[in-house]
Design a protein around this motif. Structure first.
Motif, PDB file in Angstrom:
ATOM      1  N   LEU A  37       0.822  -1.203   0.000  1.00 52.81           N
ATOM      2  CA  LEU A  37       0.000   0.000   0.000  1.00 52.81           C
ATOM      3  C   LEU A  37       0.858   1.256   0.000  1.00 52.81           C
ATOM      4  O   LEU A  37       1.894   1.319   0.665  1.00 52.81           O
ATOM      5  CB  LEU A  37      -0.897   0.037   1.243  1.00 52.81           C
ATOM      6  CG  LEU A  37      -2.246  -0.666   1.176  1.00 52.81           C
ATOM      7  CD1 LEU A  37      -2.061  -2.155   0.958  1.00 52.81           C
ATOM      8  CD2 LEU A  37      -3.050  -0.412   2.431  1.00 52.81           C
ATOM      9  N   ALA A  39       0.555   5.777  -1.396  1.00 51.54           N
ATOM     10  CA  ALA A  39      -0.039   6.795  -2.261  1.00 51.54           C
ATOM     11  C   ALA A  39       0.616   6.736  -3.639  1.00 51.54           C
ATOM     12  O   ALA A  39       1.649   6.081  -3.837  1.00 51.54           O
ATOM     13  CB  ALA A  39       0.149   8.177  -1.630  1.00 51.54           C
ATOM     14  N   GLU A 162      -1.998  -2.452  -9.086  1.00 52.81           N
ATOM     15  CA  GLU A 162      -3.249  -1.709  -9.040  1.00 52.81           C
ATOM     16  C   GLU A 162      -4.246  -2.246 -10.077  1.00 52.81           C
ATOM     17  O   GLU A 162      -4.687  -1.518 -10.975  1.00 52.81           O
ATOM     18  CB  GLU A 162      -2.996  -0.216  -9.231  1.00 52.81           C
ATOM     19  CG  GLU A 162      -2.077   0.355  -8.152  1.00 52.81           C
ATOM     20  CD  GLU A 162      -1.956   1.869  -8.189  1.00 52.81           C
ATOM     21  OE1 GLU A 162      -2.692   2.500  -8.958  1.00 52.81           O
ATOM     22  OE2 GLU A 162      -1.127   2.407  -7.444  1.00 52.81           O
ATOM     23  N   HIS A 195      -3.664   1.420  -3.744  1.00 54.07           N
ATOM     24  CA  HIS A 195      -3.941   2.439  -2.732  1.00 54.07           C
ATOM     25  C   HIS A 195      -5.407   2.368  -2.329  1.00 54.07           C
ATOM     26  O   HIS A 195      -5.927   3.256  -1.679  1.00 54.07           O
ATOM     27  CB  HIS A 195      -3.570   3.844  -3.241  1.00 54.07           C
ATOM     28  CG  HIS A 195      -4.224   4.226  -4.532  1.00 54.07           C
ATOM     29  ND1 HIS A 195      -3.580   4.171  -5.740  1.00 54.07           N
ATOM     30  CD2 HIS A 195      -5.476   4.636  -4.818  1.00 54.07           C
ATOM     31  CE1 HIS A 195      -4.396   4.549  -6.711  1.00 54.07           C
ATOM     32  NE2 HIS A 195      -5.560   4.836  -6.168  1.00 54.07           N
TER      33      HIS A 195
END
Length: 314
Positions: A37, A39, A162, A195
């Protein structure tokens, strides 16, 4: 002794003055979904590229499935699947022809290749549409097919960068459900960057949190929640006063207490029964409608770690 799929030791990668990955030391056991995880721009994609041997580290070392990323990158890529920024699909081809092409690239025998294609497309709910041109499909369906492509040759480890990024909530939830079922069925190790905290909470057995290239924390979701404080009691009702708040904060088992509208949140120092505190609140004149006991959410843990100045590795 637990077998290790990925091990990094002080792995670093610089791009000029930017330290994309900063002394990353990490172990990922085999047979789990590991969530990475952070940003945007935190170093997640760069880490995957380092682990696949697509980038040379500035310093440090890493092994994937026992192979050195500097010296044996081809061996790593033969034994892994990857879904990076782009799905890697040929949109003028049908879904079946896409997988047929990649199956030939992986030199899968004809009988095994065709049975594997049917297995994957069926498990993902795409078999009935296998003859359609991929270019006409929704993004969610393309992502499902891209996951099938990454898993086609039965690799023991897959990297998913992602995978639900840009999907609407319904498509993202469907892909997560399909992925969860396939991972359980196939028994593979998954290194998942995201994220999306709901995604991590649903899929991951262990989670690492990275910020500006540095690993801040790693552990299973419950261990990470514990770093954000002890168990919590949320009381919904009326009659919360500042004097009651001060009294609660003076109690030895109470770590913190706060009032927000009709909700009183109490963080305890350790696991204990909520009944005595609830009884005291009633005697103090609080009108209680609901009581919930739980712990910090993964979102709270993540936001706390993003604000910390120094790593908090266990």
């Amino acid at each position: 002794m637990t077998a290790i799929a990925i091990r990094t030791v002080n792995l670093s990668r610089d791009f000029g003055n930017v330290q994309a990955v900063d002394n990353l030391s990490l172990e990922v056991p085999r047979g789990i979904v590991f969530g990475f995880l952070g940003a945007n721009g935190s170093g997640k994609t760069t880490t995957i590229r380092l682990l696949l041997g697509l980038l040379e580290p500035t310093s440090g070392r890493a092994k994937v499935l026992g192979f050195d990323t500097r010296l044996q990158a081809n061996e790593i890529r033969r034994r892994t699947g990857a879904l990076l920024e782009y799905p890697g699909l040929y949109e003028r081809l049908s879904a079946e022809d896409n997988l047929e092409f990649y199956g030939r690239v992986w030199r899968l025998p004809t009988v095994r290749r065709r049975s594997r294609i049917k297995e994957l497309l069926s498990n993902l709910g795409l078999w009935q549409r296998r003859h359609e041109s991929v270019g006409s499909w929704s993004r969610g369906m393309k992502q499902k097919l891209a996951v099938a492509r990454a898993m086609l040759h039965c690799p023991p480890l897959i990297f998913l960068d992602e995978p639900t990024n840009g999907l609407d909530p319904v498509a993202a939830a469907a892909l997560r459900d399909d992925l969860q079922e396939m991972v359980a069925r196939e028994g593979v190790t998954v290194f998942l960057t995201t994220h999306n905290l709901a995604e991590a909470e649903k899929l991951c057995h262990q989670i690492g949190v990275i910020r500006q290239g540095k690993l801040l924390a790693v552990g299973d979701p419950n261990e990470l929640r514990a770093q954000a404080g002890g168990p919590r009691i949320e009381v919904v009702g009326r009659g919360f006063t500042s004097s009651l708040l001060n009294w609660l904060r003076s109690q030895p088992l109470v770590s913190s207490a706060a009032i927000q509208g009709d909700r009183l949140t109490i963080t305890l120092c350790k696991q204990t029964s909520a009944a005595p505190l609830v009884s005291m609140l009633v005697r103090a004149g609080v009108e209680i409608e609901e009581v919930h006991k739980g712990s910090a959410s993964l979102e709270e843990v993540f936001l706390t770690l993003m604000k910390t100045k120094t790593p908090s590795l266990p």
